[in-house]
Design a protein around this motif. Structure first.
Motif, PDB file in Angstrom:
ATOM      1  N   UNK A 116      -4.741  52.718  49.811  1.00 22.15           N
ATOM      2  CA  UNK A 116      -3.771  51.632  49.730  1.00 22.15           C
ATOM      3  C   UNK A 116      -2.717  51.830  50.813  1.00 22.15           C
ATOM      4  N   UNK A 117      -2.194  50.708  51.312  1.00 25.34           N
ATOM      5  CA  UNK A 117      -1.080  50.734  52.254  1.00 25.34           C
ATOM      6  C   UNK A 117       0.160  50.192  51.549  1.00 25.34           C
ATOM      7  N   UNK A 118       1.259  50.936  51.622  1.00 23.12           N
ATOM      8  CA  UNK A 118       2.495  50.493  51.001  1.00 23.12           C
ATOM      9  C   UNK A 118       3.588  50.396  52.063  1.00 23.12           C
ATOM     10  N   UNK A 165       4.891  46.426  47.297  1.00 18.81           N
ATOM     11  CA  UNK A 165       3.894  47.084  46.482  1.00 18.81           C
ATOM     12  C   UNK A 165       2.700  47.505  47.320  1.00 18.81           C
ATOM     13  N   UNK A 166       1.919  48.459  46.835  1.00 24.40           N
ATOM     14  CA  UNK A 166       0.730  48.887  47.582  1.00 24.40           C
ATOM     15  C   UNK A 166      -0.279  47.753  47.730  1.00 24.40           C
ATOM     16  N   UNK A 167      -0.988  47.761  48.866  1.00 22.79           N
ATOM     17  CA  UNK A 167      -2.061  46.799  49.115  1.00 22.79           C
ATOM     18  C   UNK A 167      -3.365  47.551  49.317  1.00 22.79           C
ATOM     19  N   UNK A 168      -4.409  47.064  48.673  1.00 20.31           N
ATOM     20  CA  UNK A 168      -5.723  47.707  48.703  1.00 20.31           C
ATOM     21  C   UNK A 168      -6.353  47.582  50.082  1.00 20.31           C
ATOM     22  N   UNK A 201       3.539  53.836  53.995  1.00 22.06           N
ATOM     23  CA  UNK A 201       3.066  54.960  53.194  1.00 22.06           C
ATOM     24  C   UNK A 201       1.621  54.658  52.828  1.00 22.06           C
ATOM     25  N   UNK A 202       0.718  55.568  53.124  1.00 18.96           N
ATOM     26  CA  UNK A 202      -0.690  55.371  52.816  1.00 18.96           C
ATOM     27  C   UNK A 202      -1.053  56.235  51.610  1.00 18.96           C
ATOM     28  N   UNK A 203      -1.498  55.568  50.581  1.00 22.68           N
ATOM     29  CA  UNK A 203      -1.801  56.218  49.313  1.00 22.68           C
ATOM     30  C   UNK A 203      -3.301  56.289  49.092  1.00 22.68           C
ATOM     31  N   UNK A 204      -3.713  57.401  48.577  1.00 22.14           N
ATOM     32  CA  UNK A 204      -5.101  57.603  48.190  1.00 22.14           C
ATOM     33  C   UNK A 204      -5.141  57.696  46.669  1.00 22.14           C
ATOM     34  N   UNK A 205      -6.166  57.114  46.068  1.00 22.44           N
ATOM     35  CA  UNK A 205      -6.338  57.183  44.618  1.00 22.44           C
ATOM     36  C   UNK A 205      -7.776  57.553  44.309  1.00 22.44           C
ATOM     37  N   UNK A 206      -7.979  58.330  43.261  1.00 23.49           N
ATOM     38  CA  UNK A 206      -9.343  58.692  42.888  1.00 23.49           C
ATOM     39  C   UNK A 206      -9.567  58.439  41.402  1.00 23.49           C
ATOM     40  N   UNK A 261      -6.982  55.593  37.513  1.00 26.15           N
ATOM     41  CA  UNK A 261      -6.915  56.001  38.910  1.00 26.15           C
ATOM     42  C   UNK A 261      -5.709  56.909  39.071  1.00 26.15           C
ATOM     43  N   UNK A 262      -5.921  58.051  39.697  1.00 25.40           N
ATOM     44  CA  UNK A 262      -4.850  58.997  39.960  1.00 25.40           C
ATOM     45  C   UNK A 262      -4.461  58.892  41.438  1.00 25.40           C
ATOM     46  N   UNK A 263      -3.170  58.759  41.687  1.00 25.51           N
ATOM     47  CA  UNK A 263      -2.689  58.586  43.048  1.00 25.51           C
ATOM     48  C   UNK A 263      -2.149  59.893  43.618  1.00 25.51           C
TER      49      UNK A 263
END
Lengths: 111, 114
Positions: B35-37, B42-45, B88-93, B103-105
């Protein structure tokens, strides 16, 4: 088009007061809805989720949310706010494998 | 049990450069999303990877690409950086077998493009 709207960008409450953060969604099918919290320098933490069933959902840290299909809303509530609740809160809608987030509400807590 | 980890924490690049961000999923998770925030949003997929394949993609240009490795870790590559890529680039698994799984970020990588 599917979307999530959080009408309040900033909210300030006094410690010990009750809290309600608003979330509205637009989606044609049964929504899967989430509330996340983000503290500075940290990732997103899941507070609670709604998939189906009971429309009042309990989460962590004393938070709850109520799903109202007729109003397309999923508002987050807490009866008594603590200073540590100050953070950014995001409502999200799951569409397939993708979370669509609202713009967020920044919560500030006055002592 | 380590959660989702991302590296680096911060990164500064100039316009036109390329960048690679890395993500290690939570133990037992096999699906990774990026995701890009942007600041104040808010974050964007961006996209999701499962079994080393891109499974779903958001509304991002081809300059954004990714990869998933056999150990389920993932990379996000961005080419020809623009000022607007600062975020901010977020990873979720999560575990793939059910959308009901949380989903954990990770904490994110802060990218600044000058």
């Amino acid at each position: 088009a599917q979307s999530v709207t959080q009408p309040d960008i900033h909210i300030t409450v006094s410690e010990g007061a009750s809290l309600e953060l608003r979330c509205n969604y637009s989606y044609g099918a049964t929504p899967y809805l989430f509330w996340y919290v983000q503290s500075p320098g940290q990732g997103l933490q899941l507070l609670l989720k709604y998939f189906s069933g009971d429309t009042l959902v309990q989460g962590i840290k004393g938070f709850e949310a109520e799903f109202k299909r007729s109003q397309s809303s999923f508002n987050l509530r807490k009866p008594s706010v603590h200073w540590s609740d100050a953070a950014e809160y995001f409502c999200a809608l799951l569409i397939g494998n993708m979370l669509t987030f609202g713009g967020g509400t920044r919560l500030m807590v006055k002592p | 049990d380590a959660g989702v980890t991302q590296s680096p924490t911060h990164l500064i690049k100039t316009r036109g450069q390329q960048v690679t961000l890395r993500c290690s999923p939570k133990s037992g998770h096999d699906t990774v999303s990026w995701y890009q925030q942007a600041l104040g949003q808010g974050p964007q997929f961006i996209f999701q990877y499962y079994e080393e394949e891109e499974r779903q993609r958001g509304n991002f240009p081809d300059r954004f690409s990714g990869h998933q490795f056999p150990n389920y870790s993932s990379e996000l590559n961005v080419n020809a950086l623009l000022l607007g890529d600062s975020a901010l680039y977020l990873c979720a698994s999560r575990i793939r077998d059910s959308l009901y799984n949380e989903q954990f970020f990770g904490p994110g990588t802060r990218l600044t493009v000058l």
